[in-house]
Write an enzyme that holds these catalytic residues in place. Structure first.
Site, PDB file in Angstrom:
ATOM      1  N   ASP A  17      12.643  27.263  39.804  1.00 33.16           N
ATOM      2  CA  ASP A  17      11.535  27.857  40.270  1.00 33.16           C
ATOM      3  C   ASP A  17      11.785  29.261  41.334  1.00 33.16           C
ATOM      4  O   ASP A  17      11.287  29.478  42.205  1.00 33.16           O
ATOM      5  CB  ASP A  17      10.669  26.957  41.453  1.00 33.16           C
ATOM      6  CG  ASP A  17      10.171  25.708  40.750  1.00 33.16           C
ATOM      7  OD1 ASP A  17      10.275  25.648  39.445  1.00 33.16           O
ATOM      8  OD2 ASP A  17       9.533  24.923  41.414  1.00 33.16           O
ATOM      9  N   LYS A 115       6.356  23.343  34.598  1.00 32.01           N
ATOM     10  CA  LYS A 115       5.897  21.929  35.234  1.00 32.01           C
ATOM     11  C   LYS A 115       4.722  22.148  36.164  1.00 32.01           C
ATOM     12  O   LYS A 115       4.200  23.309  36.525  1.00 32.01           O
ATOM     13  CB  LYS A 115       7.032  21.350  36.032  1.00 32.01           C
ATOM     14  CG  LYS A 115       7.677  22.199  37.100  1.00 32.01           C
ATOM     15  CD  LYS A 115       8.820  21.839  37.676  1.00 32.01           C
ATOM     16  CE  LYS A 115       9.360  22.529  38.998  1.00 32.01           C
ATOM     17  NZ  LYS A 115       8.575  22.632  40.008  1.00 32.01           N
ATOM     18  N   CYS A 160      11.248  21.068  45.580  1.00 27.99           N
ATOM     19  CA  CYS A 160      11.841  21.064  43.920  1.00 27.99           C
ATOM     20  C   CYS A 160      13.325  20.725  43.710  1.00 27.99           C
ATOM     21  O   CYS A 160      13.406  19.914  42.614  1.00 27.99           O
ATOM     22  CB  CYS A 160      11.027  22.257  43.240  1.00 27.99           C
ATOM     23  SG  CYS A 160       9.284  22.144  43.333  1.00 27.99           S
TER      24      CYS A 160
END
Ligand SMILES: [Zn+2]
Length: 212
Positions: A17, A115, A160
């Site tokens: 990310d 996601k 994450c």
């Protein structure tokens, strides 16, 4: 676990990310999040196998505080799958905030895994949605490719990256978190909790410069 002496063809770097909304100036900025970009670029050049993940939410996603009247960002609510922290709107599909940081230069990355698309379930982990049972398919991809050692870097260390590392262990991979190639949010002690979890699960914490 000892640090690996070399990176080889069975190793994969998963870059979590590194998107505009998680960098300074973004909607859910991780402090100093952009500092990981040059570190990850150099790190990725040493890996034949690289996966990039991208948080990729529909508008009015369940994890957005704005979706829940009267709630503010960083409050927690009870979801069907457990506690859900509420966030500012971030990484909305096909918006500039969801783009990778422009400095991220990893042209040889073989997979971009998105996601967080399910409207009512968040997905911190690259492997499972936050219900911890719905897979993204990443474990199957890695096994099919014969990749057994997972190296993780990116944002945010205590969300994450943490969930991805925990799930990678649960899936039986050897896991190394390149801690100087991550930055954290630190919500109510979440960085300390992440380190404790890694120690308990056997997730190795390494430095990019040492992982030659
Ligand atoms: Zn998100």
């Amino acid at each position: 676990m000892a640090e690996p002496a070399t990176i080889d063809g069975n190793d994969v770097l998963i870059v979590i990310d590194v998107q505009n909304d998680f960098c300074p100036g973004g909607a859910l900025a991780v402090p100093h999040g952009d500092e990981v970009v040059p570190i990850i670029n150099r790190l990725a050049a040493r890996f034949r196998n690289v996966v990039l993940t991208q948080d990729w939410h529909p508008r009015k996603h369940f994890s957005f505080a704005s979706t829940h009247p009267g709630k503010a960002p960083f409050e927690a609510i009870a979801a069907a799958y457990g506690t859900q922290v509420l966030w500012p709107d971030h990484c909305v599909q096909a918006t500039p905030g969801a783009d990778f940081h422009e400095g991220l230069q990893i042209p040889h990355a073989g997979l971009v895994l998105r996601k967080g698309m399910a409207p009512t379930v968040d997905s911190y982990s690259a492997f499972y949605e936050n219900d911890r049972v719905t897979p993204t398919g990443l474990a199957g991809y890695l096994r099919c490719r014969g990749l057994s050692r997972v190296f993780l870097a990116g944002l945010a260390f205590d969300f994450c990256v943490r969930y991805s590392a925990e799930d990678a262990r649960r899936e039986g991979f050897h896991v190394f978190v390149v801690e100087d190639a991550c930055r954290g949010l630190d919500v109510e002690g979440s960085i300390a909790a992440t380190r404790a979890s890694f120690a308990a699960l056997g997730v190795a914490s390494i430095k990019a410069l040492a992982a030659a």
